[in-house]
Design an enzyme around this catalytic site. Structure first.
Site, PDB file in Angstrom:
ATOM      1  N   GLY A 100       0.804  -1.213   0.000  1.00 48.59           N
ATOM      2  CA  GLY A 100       0.000   0.000   0.000  1.00 48.59           C
ATOM      3  C   GLY A 100       0.838   1.264   0.000  1.00 48.59           C
ATOM      4  O   GLY A 100       0.369   2.334   0.396  1.00 48.59           O
ATOM      5  N   HIS A 131      12.124   1.351   1.003  1.00 46.88           N
ATOM      6  CA  HIS A 131      11.770  -0.003   1.410  1.00 46.88           C
ATOM      7  C   HIS A 131      12.868  -0.595   2.301  1.00 46.88           C
ATOM      8  O   HIS A 131      12.832  -1.790   2.613  1.00 46.88           O
ATOM      9  CB  HIS A 131      11.615  -0.917   0.190  1.00 46.88           C
TER      10      HIS A 131
END
Length: 333
Positions: free
Chosen positions: A79, A145
Site C-alpha cells: 500500500g 523499502h
C-alpha cells in the site's frame, strides 16, 4: 495491461554496470536468482538487485536526515502508493486547499511526489556526485523499502518521523508476484506462482525476508513510539478516517476541529482513494522515470485477494511461518 505482460524493466532491476566504487563490495555478497533481475544479493541480511544495492550503499553513505524529515517505510506491495498520497496530502493541505480541484495528486503519480531514497535519488549517484537535498523545503518527505538495519545512521540518530506500513504477507506476496511479472522481460516469460512462492517463503524476495523486515520495525516502534509509527494496510482500509487522523497527529500536523467540521478529512480520503487515483489520466497513461507504467501500481488494493490464488497448503505454510516469526512477538495479521 494484461497480467503477466512484459513492461519496460525499471532501472533498479536492469542488469547494467554498477559504479566501480561499489562493484567490489557487491561481488563479495551471497546471491540468488532474482524474480525479475538475474540476481539478488544479500546485504545486511536482506535481498536486493544489483542496481538497487548501489542505491542502498550510496544512500547509507551520503544521506543526511533533518529532524523535520518524514520518512515513509514499507515492505514492497503493502500500500506504499496509497500511503504516499495520504502523507503528501496531509503535509501540504494548507498549500493546496482546493483538494479536489487543484492538487498535484490529480496530475502527478504519488511516487513522483514522494521519491524513494535508494530507488530514485541515490541509485545513479556515486561517491563524487550525491544528490543535493539540503535546500528542499521543510518538512522533506521521502520514502524507502529499506529494512531498519540498513537505514542511514543519520535517520536513526535524528528526530525525524518514520511511518512504517506492512500488510498481511499472503496479500503482499500475491501483489508482489503480479507486479514483478509485469516487469519481467518477455523472453523470460512469467514466473509461476509456485516458483515465486518458494522464494518468498525462503525470504528471497525484494527487501526480504518479509518477516524480519516487519519484526525489526515492530520492535523499534515499541521502543520509540514517538519516532516510529507502525501501520497496517488492513487498518487503512477498514477505518480510514481514524487512521488518517492518527497519522496527521503523528507527523505533526493534526486536524483542527474546524477542519474536521469543514470536511477536510473526507476530502483527503476521497482525493487519495483507490478509485479516484486509479482512474486519473496520469495514472492510466503515465510512466515513472525509472520505467514503470503508473497503472502497474493500481491493481486491486483489496484485503484477502490471496484467497483467489493460494492453495490450502500454501495458505497453511505462510500462516505457519508468520506465526513462528511474528506471532510469538505479539504481532499477528
Amino acid at each position: 495491461m494484461p497480467e503477466g505482460e512484459s513492461n519496460v524493466v525499471p532501472n533498479y532491476l536492469q542488469e547494467t554496470e554498477v559504479s566501480q566504487e561499489w562493484k567490489e563490495v557487491i561481488a563479495t555478497l551471497p546471491k540468488e536468482k532474482g524474480w525479475v533481475a538475474k540476481h539478488l544479493h544479500q546485504y545486511q541480511g536482506f535481498w536486493h538487485t544489483t542496481r538497487q544495492l548501489q542505491g542502498v550503499l550510496s544512500c547509507q553513505k551520503h544521506f543526511k536526515a533533518h529532524d523535520t524529515d518524514v520518512l515513509i517505510v514499507s515492505t514492497p506491495k503493502s500500500g506504499t502508493t496509497w500511503l504516499k498520497a495520504w502523507t503528501f496530502a496531509l503535509l501540504h493541505r494548507h498549500k493546496y486547499p482546493n483538494t479536489l480541484q487543484n492538487h498535484p495528486l490529480l496530475t502527478h503519480n504519488p511516487h513522483s511526489l514522494v521519491p524513494f531514497l535508494e530507488l530514485d535519488l541515490y541509485i545513479n549517484h556515486n561517491n563524487h556526485s550525491p544528490p543535493n537535498l539540503a535546500s528542499l523545503p521543510s518538512p522533506r518527505l521521502f520514502s524507502t523499502h529499506l529494512p531498519y538495519v540498513s537505514l542511514p545512521n543519520s535517520i536513526t540518530q535524528s528526530s525525524c518521523k518514520i511511518v512504517f506500513l506492512c500488510r498481511d504477507p499472503k496479500d503482499a506476496f500475491i501483489s508482489l508476484w503480479h507486479f514483478t511479472n509485469k516487469l519481467r522481460p518477455q523472453n523470460r516469460g512469467a514466473a509461476s506462482l509456485e516458483e515465486a512462492f518458494l522464494k518468498f517463503c525462503r525470504g528471497v524476495s525484494l527487501y526480504g525476508p518479509f518477516w524480519a523486515h516487519v519484526l525489526d520495525y515492530w520492535h523499534m516502534s515499541l521502543e520509540e513510539p514517538n519516532k516510529i509509527k507502525f501501520m497496517r494496510f488492513e487498518e487503512m482500509k477498514l477505518k480510514p478516517n481514524f487512521v488518517l487522523k492518527e497519522l496527521a497527529a503523528f507527523v505533526g500536523c493534526p486536524f483542527s476541529k474546524q477542519e474536521e467540521e469543514d470536511g477536510v478529512v473526507d476530502e483527503i480520503l476521497k482525493l487519495c482513494s483507490f478509485d479516484n487515483l486509479s482512474n486519473l489520466q496520469v495514472n492510466k497513461n503515465g510512466k515513472l522515470p525509472s520505467g514503470e507504467q503508473h497503472e502497474a501500481f493500481f491493481r486491486r488494493g483489496e484485503i484477502g485477494d490471496w484467497k483467489n490464488y493460494l492453495t490450502v497448503e500454501m495458505t497453511q505454510q505462510l500462516d505457519t511461518i508468520t506465526e513462528e516469526k511474528l506471532g510469538q512477538h505479539g504481532l499477528r495479521f
